[in-house]
Write an enzyme that holds these catalytic residues in place. Structure first.
Site, PDB file in Angstrom:
ATOM      1  N   HIS A 138       0.871  -1.174   0.000  1.00  0.00           N
ATOM      2  CA  HIS A 138       0.000   0.000   0.000  1.00  0.00           C
ATOM      3  C   HIS A 138       0.909   1.226   0.000  1.00  0.00           C
ATOM      4  O   HIS A 138       1.656   1.466   0.958  1.00  0.00           O
ATOM      5  CB  HIS A 138      -0.916  -0.002   1.233  1.00  0.00           C
ATOM      6  CG  HIS A 138      -1.941   1.081   1.203  1.00  0.00           C
ATOM      7  ND1 HIS A 138      -2.198   1.906   2.280  1.00  0.00           N
ATOM      8  CD2 HIS A 138      -2.797   1.478   0.223  1.00  0.00           C
ATOM      9  CE1 HIS A 138      -3.161   2.754   1.977  1.00  0.00           C
ATOM     10  NE2 HIS A 138      -3.543   2.517   0.723  1.00  0.00           N
ATOM     11  N   ASP A 181      -4.675   5.907   3.833  1.00  0.00           N
ATOM     12  CA  ASP A 181      -6.111   6.087   3.606  1.00  0.00           C
ATOM     13  C   ASP A 181      -6.692   6.883   4.777  1.00  0.00           C
ATOM     14  O   ASP A 181      -6.677   6.427   5.926  1.00  0.00           O
ATOM     15  CB  ASP A 181      -6.807   4.728   3.494  1.00  0.00           C
ATOM     16  CG  ASP A 181      -6.434   3.995   2.196  1.00  0.00           C
ATOM     17  OD1 ASP A 181      -5.953   4.688   1.278  1.00  0.00           O
ATOM     18  OD2 ASP A 181      -6.618   2.767   2.129  1.00  0.00           O
ATOM     19  N   HIS A 227     -13.199   7.423   1.081  1.00  0.00           N
ATOM     20  CA  HIS A 227     -11.995   7.785   1.835  1.00  0.00           C
ATOM     21  C   HIS A 227     -11.042   8.505   0.871  1.00  0.00           C
ATOM     22  O   HIS A 227     -11.301   8.567  -0.334  1.00  0.00           O
ATOM     23  CB  HIS A 227     -11.322   6.537   2.438  1.00  0.00           C
ATOM     24  CG  HIS A 227     -10.701   5.647   1.433  1.00  0.00           C
ATOM     25  ND1 HIS A 227     -11.432   4.771   0.636  1.00  0.00           N
ATOM     26  CD2 HIS A 227      -9.387   5.498   1.067  1.00  0.00           C
ATOM     27  CE1 HIS A 227     -10.624   4.111  -0.167  1.00  0.00           C
ATOM     28  NE2 HIS A 227      -9.370   4.540   0.082  1.00  0.00           N
ATOM     29  N   HIS A 275      -7.207   8.489  -0.574  1.00  0.00           N
ATOM     30  CA  HIS A 275      -5.915   7.819  -0.697  1.00  0.00           C
ATOM     31  C   HIS A 275      -4.871   8.907  -0.968  1.00  0.00           C
ATOM     32  O   HIS A 275      -4.922   9.589  -1.982  1.00  0.00           O
ATOM     33  CB  HIS A 275      -5.944   6.816  -1.853  1.00  0.00           C
ATOM     34  CG  HIS A 275      -4.628   6.139  -2.050  1.00  0.00           C
ATOM     35  ND1 HIS A 275      -4.199   5.075  -1.285  1.00  0.00           N
ATOM     36  CD2 HIS A 275      -3.619   6.397  -2.949  1.00  0.00           C
ATOM     37  CE1 HIS A 275      -3.004   4.686  -1.694  1.00  0.00           C
ATOM     38  NE2 HIS A 275      -2.636   5.487  -2.708  1.00  0.00           N
TER      39      HIS A 275
END
Length: 456
Positions: free
Chosen positions: A349, A353, A428, A430
């Site tokens: 990742h 987030d 959300h 990112h």
């Protein structure tokens, strides 16, 4: 001529004491006027121009004695002044001594007045010097206050209004005149005595000396209080200056430490930092010389520290250490390896987030230029901003894009709205930070922002 009463041819003797004489044959006498009866007892008769005055023996001898005494006194006085002529000289000398003593007393009083006046003039000169020194010091403190007011986060320490102080003037309006001495003799005083009698101030100034002294003592007290007040102002200014210098140096150290921890090129960032629309001729600040005061040297150091701080502050405008969304930070997923939400397999990742609601504004975390604004695969609708020196940020899963490609972006400017576009399981944001194209943990920059908050 006095004579006894009785027959004109008879001798003068007291009445009632004539002795009996032998009777002589009566001879014819011419007729004469009748006479007054002869007085009884002892008496003296004074006849003049057919008039007779009888006086007693006591009064007669008193008059005779008085005439004799007056004659003796006159003779003695004439003899004294004739043979003792130095008495007049002594009288003249005594009169001259009295006059000289009087003039000496006047000269002494005037000399005392001159000394008092000289002391007052000296005190006045010292007072003027002290007042001028205080005024110069006050002007210096006011200029320092102006210099401090130009510095950020520093309040003006203020200045002291000039205080009117009483002035002292010597009184020279009158001159004492001695009361006249006997003008029958004229004396010429010696030259030194004339010099001592010269004076510029009247004895009235001597009478006012205690009042003037009290006033001078009051003025000294005022000057001391004014000096104390100026000392306090100067101490506050020095303390404020020291606090400003320490603040600038502390902020600069923190900024350099942040840039070093982030692995960024501080010089490159400073060179590419945005500048406001300013300009003007270059007038360098003179470096304090060897005789400069500690305040001026410290102020010059502050100017240097402030210049460095402003350069670093402009450079940090390009560093994305701020939050992209408002409110409390709540991460739904961190940076690093995680289980992929769709495949359930380990995956990298590359950002953070931020939990948020659809439509919440997304803000730029640093100054830069939009290089990408649109659909980008798994990012969904994404905005990418280039901050220079290899730094860039990405904002994905947006429900709405507001910024446009090529647009210059300022810190905190809204570039879009939170959404759930692309490869997302819910609304959300990112958020990614990249250095030279490589993704780095955004929390590293956010922690730097927390550190810098203490320096701001």
């Amino acid at each position: 001529m006095s004579y006894r009463s009785g027959h004109p041819s008879a001798a003068i003797h007291p009445h009632g004491h004539q002795q009996a004489q032998a009777p002589r044959p009566a001879a014819p006498r011419p007729a004469r006027p009748p006479q007054r009866p002869a007085p009884t007892g002892n008496s003296y008769t004074i006849a003049h121009a057919g008039r007779q005055v009888r006086i007693g023996p006591v009064l007669f001898w008193i008059v005779v004695g008085s005439i004799v005494l007056l004659g003796c006194w006159s003779a003695a006085t004439a003899t004294y002044f004739t043979f003792r002529d130095d008495v007049l000289t002594r009288l003249i000398a005594r009169q001259a001594e009295m006059q000289y003593a009087y003039e000496d007393r006047i000269a002494e009083l005037r000399a005392k007045v001159d000394r008092t006046t000289s002391r007052q003039l000296l005190d006045q000169e010292q007072f003027d010097q002290k007042l001028e020194q205080i005024m110069r010091r006050q002007s210096l403190l006011e200029s320092r206050a102006g210099a401090l007011s130009a510095l950020p986060d520093v309040g003006v320490t203020g200045s002291i209004k000039p205080t009117r102080t009483p002035s002292f003037e010597a009184e020279t309006n009158s001159r004492p005149k001695p009361s006249p001495i006997n003008d029958t003799v004229i004396f010429v005083a010696p030259p030194d005595r004339e010099a001592r009698l010269e004076s510029r101030t009247s004895p009235s100034a001597l009478e006012q000396a205690p009042t003037q002294y009290a006033k001078s003592q009051g003025v000294e007290s005022v000057l001391m209080r004014l000096q104390t007040s100026l000392d306090q102002v100067e101490r506050r200014q020095v303390a404020s200056l020291g606090a400003v210098e320490e603040s600038f140096e502390s902020r600069a150290r923190r900024m350099r430490g942040v840039l070093t921890d982030l692995g960024l090129d501080a010089r490159g960032i400073e060179a590419s930092a945005p500048r406001a629309a300013v300009g003007g001729p270059f007038v360098p600040v003179k470096q304090p010389g060897a005789n400069a005061s500690a305040f001026d040297r410290q102020l010059y150091r502050i100017y240097i520290s402030r210049s460095q701080f402003e350069r670093l502050n402009r450079a940090l405008a390009l560093v994305p250490y701020r939050k992209p969304v408002l409110g409390e930070v709540e991460f739904s997923s961190g940076f690093g390896v995680r289980s992929d939400p769709f495949l359930g397999r380990p995956a990298m990742h590359t950002g953070l987030d931020f939990r948020a609601s659809t439509g919440d504004p997304v803000r730029a975390t640093a100054v830069g230029k939009v290089v990408n604004a649109g659909w980008q695969g798994g990012y969904g609708q994404m905005v990418e901003i280039d901050h220079g020196n290899g730094l860039s940020t990405r904002y994905g899963h947006l429900s709405k894009i507001i910024a446009k490609v090529g647009q210059s972006i300022q810190i905190g400017q809204v570039i879009g709205e939170v959404g759930s576009t692309g490869r997302s399981t819910g609304p959300h944001l990112h958020y990614e930070t990249r250095i030279d194209g490589e993704a780095v943990d955004p929390q590293k920059f956010l922690r730097a922002g927390v550190r810098l908050a203490g320096a701001g």
